[in-house]
Scaffold this motif. Sequence first.
Motif: not given
Length: 388
Positions: A381-388
Motif C-alpha cells: 500500500a501507499l505511504v502517507v506520513c503525518e506530523d508527530k
Amino acid sequence: MYFKLNQLAVISLISVGVVGTASANVYIEHQGQEIYPNTVLTVKSDLQEEQIKNPEYIWKDEKNVIVGSGSQLKVTPEILGNSQVLSACVSYINKLEDTSAIECSDNLSLNNVSTYNLQTKDKDPRIGNTTISSILVGKFIAPTETVTLDFDVFDPDSTTPDEPLTMDDFTDTEYKWFINGTLVHSTTNKNEINYTIPEKYNDGTGDVDVVAGMNLVVAVSVTVTDDFGSGSADDAKPFVIQENYPGGNIADKYYRPMLESETTFDEQPENIVFTNGDGVEVPESASAYGFAALKIDQAIKECNNRGLELVKDATEFSNYMNAHSVAGGETEHWPNNIRMFWSSVLDTEEPGTYFGNYMTVGYDDDKADFEVFSQSPNSLALVVCEDK
C-alpha cells in the motif's frame, strides 16, 4: 530506494562463510559523501527476490558485537562511541539450489565520522558537554517549499539536564544550509528557522537547477549562556531533496504518498505504481511519477526516518480524503484510486486480528468514497506520513 548518483557512497563487499555454490555481492549504501550521527545505513545485494527466501540481517562491529538487525541500521551516538567499524551480514536460503549462505560486507570505518565538517568548524560529536541532537527539517523538502529547522540542545549544567534548552538559553547561533556541498544560506539570527528551498542555486560556476535526489545539509552551531558554562556545540545532518509533485506535496498535517525514489527501500517492479501529475495511473515513462507501495513494517520505518509517523487514525484520514479529494481540494490529484493507503492502526476485529492486519484507507468505487479496510501486513500500500 537510495539514489545511485555520485553523491551516493557505495562500500564494496566480499562474501564469507558461504555454504553451497551460490554467492552474491552484498554492500552497504548511504546517501551523501559522509556519514553523520543518525545516518541510516542500508544493506543491499544483487540477489533477486525470486532467488532467495528467509533472508535475515545483522550488523556487527570490529569486536564481533551485534549492534543491530534488519536491513537498515541507524548510526546512533552510542554506536559511534563504542565501535570503530561496521559490517553487515545476510543469511538466506537459495531457492534454486536449496542451499543456505551467509554473506558479509567489507568493514565500513567510522573513525572519520564527524557531525560538523562543512567549511566551518570540525568537531567530534563524541567530545564535549553541550550537545545538539534531533536535527529535523520539516515539513517537505522540495523546491519552492518552505521548511522549518528544529533541533534540541542539552547541557549537563542545566538543572534539568534531560530536558532540552530553549532559545533563551543561547547567546550565539549560526545556521548554514548547503545543497550538494555549496553554501546557499547562512544566518546568525536564532529565530530565523524557516527557509524556502530554491529552484536554482549558484555553485560558483553558474546556476544549477535544484532537483530531487540532491543533498541538503543543515549545520547548526550554538553557544549557551554563562548559566551553563558558556559551552558551545556544533552538529549537522544530511537530508535528501524530494520531488516537487505537481499534484501537491502537503495537505494540512498529511504528506503526499512517498515516491520510490524517496525511500530507503530497494523497490522491485511490484512496489511501484506510476501516475501522471494528476494522479491518474499511466505506464512507466520518464515523465511518470513512481509511488512506493510497501509492506506495513517498511512503511512505518520510512515515516520514522523523516521524523514523521505513518497515518495514525484511519477513520480520520478517510474522512479527510473524502472532504479534500474533490475538485480544487488539497488531495484532488494524489494517486487516490490505485492502491490502499496504510495507517498504523491494528485491526481489532475478527478475523483480521488473527492475522495481524492493519487498517487502510481506499477508494470504494461502488460507494464512490473513501472507506476503511482491513489488510494483511504483507499487502503493498501507499505511504502517507503525518506530523508527530
